[in-house]
Design a protein around this motif. Structure first.
Motif, PDB file in Angstrom:
ATOM      1  N   ALA A 195       0.822  -1.214   0.000  1.00 30.14           N
ATOM      2  CA  ALA A 195       0.000   0.000   0.000  1.00 30.14           C
ATOM      3  C   ALA A 195       0.850   1.255   0.000  1.00 30.14           C
ATOM      4  N   TYR A 196       1.817   1.334   0.911  1.00 32.32           N
ATOM      5  CA  TYR A 196       2.617   2.554   1.014  1.00 32.32           C
ATOM      6  C   TYR A 196       3.578   2.707  -0.163  1.00 32.32           C
ATOM      7  N   ALA A 197       4.130   1.600  -0.632  1.00 28.83           N
ATOM      8  CA  ALA A 197       5.009   1.685  -1.799  1.00 28.83           C
ATOM      9  C   ALA A 197       4.218   2.125  -3.030  1.00 28.83           C
ATOM     10  N   THR A 198       3.001   1.610  -3.178  1.00 32.42           N
ATOM     11  CA  THR A 198       2.145   2.000  -4.291  1.00 32.42           C
ATOM     12  C   THR A 198       1.813   3.491  -4.221  1.00 32.42           C
ATOM     13  N   MET A 199       1.455   3.942  -3.024  1.00 34.36           N
ATOM     14  CA  MET A 199       1.143   5.350  -2.842  1.00 34.36           C
ATOM     15  C   MET A 199       2.340   6.229  -3.200  1.00 34.36           C
ATOM     16  N   GLN A 200       3.518   5.864  -2.702  1.00 32.11           N
ATOM     17  CA  GLN A 200       4.702   6.690  -2.933  1.00 32.11           C
ATOM     18  C   GLN A 200       5.079   6.743  -4.411  1.00 32.11           C
ATOM     19  N   VAL A 201       5.067   5.603  -5.065  1.00 33.89           N
ATOM     20  CA  VAL A 201       5.438   5.565  -6.479  1.00 33.89           C
ATOM     21  C   VAL A 201       4.415   6.329  -7.323  1.00 33.89           C
ATOM     22  N   GLY A 202       3.134   6.190  -6.984  1.00 31.55           N
ATOM     23  CA  GLY A 202       2.113   6.892  -7.740  1.00 31.55           C
ATOM     24  C   GLY A 202       2.289   8.395  -7.713  1.00 31.55           C
ATOM     25  N   LEU A 203       2.769   8.921  -6.601  1.00 32.20           N
ATOM     26  CA  LEU A 203       2.964  10.364  -6.477  1.00 32.20           C
ATOM     27  C   LEU A 203       3.999  10.908  -7.467  1.00 32.20           C
ATOM     28  N   ALA A 243       6.952  16.989  -1.071  1.00 30.59           N
ATOM     29  CA  ALA A 243       6.934  16.697   0.362  1.00 30.59           C
ATOM     30  C   ALA A 243       6.239  15.362   0.633  1.00 30.59           C
ATOM     31  N   ALA A 244       5.144  15.103  -0.074  1.00 34.06           N
ATOM     32  CA  ALA A 244       4.444  13.832   0.110  1.00 34.06           C
ATOM     33  C   ALA A 244       5.312  12.663  -0.341  1.00 34.06           C
ATOM     34  N   LEU A 245       6.005  12.831  -1.453  1.00 36.32           N
ATOM     35  CA  LEU A 245       6.918  11.787  -1.925  1.00 36.32           C
ATOM     36  C   LEU A 245       7.962  11.451  -0.872  1.00 36.32           C
ATOM     37  N   LEU A 246       8.551  12.477  -0.280  1.00 39.80           N
ATOM     38  CA  LEU A 246       9.597  12.266   0.712  1.00 39.80           C
ATOM     39  C   LEU A 246       9.042  11.598   1.967  1.00 39.80           C
ATOM     40  N   ALA A 247       7.884  12.062   2.435  1.00 38.75           N
ATOM     41  CA  ALA A 247       7.304  11.505   3.659  1.00 38.75           C
ATOM     42  C   ALA A 247       6.925  10.037   3.476  1.00 38.75           C
ATOM     43  N   PHE A 248       6.317   9.685   2.351  1.00 39.34           N
ATOM     44  CA  PHE A 248       5.951   8.288   2.126  1.00 39.34           C
ATOM     45  C   PHE A 248       7.182   7.418   1.899  1.00 39.34           C
ATOM     46  N   HIS A 249       8.210   7.990   1.325  1.00 31.03           N
ATOM     47  CA  HIS A 249       9.457   7.245   1.182  1.00 31.03           C
ATOM     48  C   HIS A 249       9.966   6.817   2.555  1.00 31.03           C
TER      49      HIS A 249
END
Length: 509
Positions: free
Chosen positions: A111-119, A309-315
């Motif tokens: 879930a989190y990897a999908t979210m981060q990559v999608g961003l 910022a969202a990319l960095l936080a989810f990373h």
């Protein structure tokens, strides 16, 4: 004292995260940066209006905020007993058992990897469009995405408090910008004047509400990361609680306010049409006649930094989940290594960077749409995964506190009533979401895509549980350590799964 991985080069890696680096507000800044307020307002809310055709997006944000507020009561109570960067994984393990816990961990990583990559799709496409508008440079979206990727790959292995300061600056400016644009919208309503039609509770039982609710849930994803940073907090017992409640309240009110303000500016009956016409630029085009080109340009620039910022936080979140699983040897032990200089989860960070790069290359070569097929589809799919995790965790909290040894000083509201209400609300949202997932994706009801994303989480959960059963037989020592967090790499007997785990002692840096 922690026991280093025998395969780790001396002086290069360790098996512990940095201790006492983060206070309450730095944690709030990190998780709210993951939620990306301006990205959600400019991108998520407008896309929600356009794709679902539902005008009740503002009240959907409020409904989800209430449900997540209830969820936070049990989540926070659990965080005070179990201090672990694995968060959902640890809580499900200690509430429902090791096998479901590992299943949840696989769902969380996906879930989190999908979210981060999608961003990356949103960032690349938006920045490329801005460069074309401002400078006349026709830059491919994937070049912009890889520029962000390179910076995040470096920051991902740096000190978490440094990243917190970077995110704090970006976050505060983007919240101020969102509030200013919303204020302009409210002071320049459509011909009908200021109305509250899009905040009516009747929308919560209308057609398409499932799609609207998952759109809202996706906007909140990241707030639950407060527990992920518990091991790096100065006072885990208090920091996680305060940061979680503050994040939910600020995010929920801001999203609902800004989404409502846009509907006031267009008129409730025209918001869907306007969102479909202007897309992510709607928030800016509605204000442009009243604030001037410079302010609009500044807002558009902040939209780009919000995505970053969202990319960095989810990373950071993905890296810490991989670290937690590597530290407990559920996944390869190398993932449990941290940099001895920064105590960042070095290997987990590098793995996530490699995954993101691979996906970007595939999308670029295939020529797929970065906004619809990468940004929107993958972030919504990530939101669905986190919704599944929150629902499961609410049930796990109830199970954990039913054990007499865990009830001490925990009120019936925190250990039973609030988690039960949260589980009920989240189950309803989850059922509505899956039932109307085709609406969210913009495909026909019989399109296989509507089932592919939900099924992927079922497959991940089953694989995780099968892996746990294999560990129970082949590596019983690893199986015993599941859900123990920092205790899994310390000497001494294991803490029984039904018992609370205290925060590990700080290690020297």
């Amino acid at each position: 004292m922690s026991v280093p991985d025998p395969g780790a080069p001396a002086g290069d890696v360790s098996a512990t995260l940095a201790r006492a680096r983060l206070g309450v507000w730095p944690v709030v800044f990190i998780v709210m940066a993951a939620a990306a307020p301006l990205t959600v307002v400019a991108g998520g809310a407008t896309t929600g209006y356009a794709v679902t055709g539902v005008t009740g997006i503002p009240v959907a944000y409020l409904a989800v905020a209430v449900a997540l507020g209830l969820f936070s009561v049990g989540y926070v109570a659990m965080s005070r007993r179990v201090v672990n960067s694995g968060a959902f994984y640890s809580y499900v393990s200690r509430g429902l058992g090791r096998v479901p816990g590992v299943g949840a961990s696989f769902v969380a990583v996906v879930a989190y990897a999908t979210m981060q990559v999608g961003l990356y799709g949103g960032f690349g496409a938006v920045l490329a469009g801005r460069l074309q508008d401002w400078l006349g440079w026709p830059v491919p979206w994937v070049v912009c995405a890889f520029a962000a990727w390179a910076v995040i790959a470096v920051l991902g292995v740096r000190r978490i408090d440094l990243n917190g300061r970077v995110l704090a600056v970006i976050l505060l400016v983007e919240i101020a910008a969102a509030a200013v644009f919303a204020g302009v919208h409210l002071t320049h309503p459509a011909d009908g004047g200021v109305t509250v039609d899009t905040l009516a509770l009747s929308h919560l039982v209308g057609a398409g509400i499932g799609a609207a609710l998952v759109t809202a849930v996706a906007g909140f994803v990241g707030f639950e990361g407060t527990a992920v940073f518990s091991e790096e907090s100065k006072d885990p017992q208090r920091t996680v609680a305060k940061a979680t409640y503050r994040a939910v309240a600020i995010i929920g009110l801001l999203y609902a306010f800004c989404a409502w303000a846009m509907s006031v500016a267009t008129g409730p009956e025209h918001i869907v049409e306007a969102a479909r016409a202007d897309g992510t630029d709607l928030i800016f085009t509605l204000a442009a006649p009243y604030v001037g080109a410079f302010v609009v340009g500044l807002g558009q620039a902040l939209f780009v930094t919000s995505l970053f910022a969202a990319l960095l936080a989810f990373h950071h979140t993905v890296a810490r989940y991989l670290f937690a699983l590597g530290r407990e040897r559920v996944l390869p032990a190398v993932l449990g290594r941290t940099s001895i200089r920064t105590r960042a989860p070095k290997v987990g960070s590098l793995v996530q960077s490699a995954l993101a790069a691979s996906v970007l290359v595939v999308y670029a070569v295939a020529g797929w749409d970065p906004i619809v097929h990468l940004f929107f589809w993958l972030t919504v799919a990530g939101g669905l995964g986190v919704l599944i995790l929150m629902t499961t965790t609410s049930i796990a909290v109830i199970a954990y506190f039913t054990r007499p040894a865990n009830r001490d000083s925990i009120s019936v509201w925190r250990r039973l009533i609030a988690p039960a209400l949260a589980a009920t609300a989240l189950l309803w949202i989850l059922a509505a979401t899956i039932g109307q997932f085709h609406t969210l994706l913009g495909v026909e009801p019989d399109d296989p895509l509507r089932w592919i994303f939900p099924s992927a989480y079922a497959v991940a959960a089953v694989l995780g549980m099968l892996w746990a059963l294999l560990l129970r037989t082949a590596k019983p020592d690893v199986y015993t350590g599941i859900g123990r967090g920092a205790n899994s790499v310390t000497t001494g007997p294991a803490t029984p799964l039904g018992q609370p785990v205290s925060a590990p002692a700080a290690n020297g840096r």
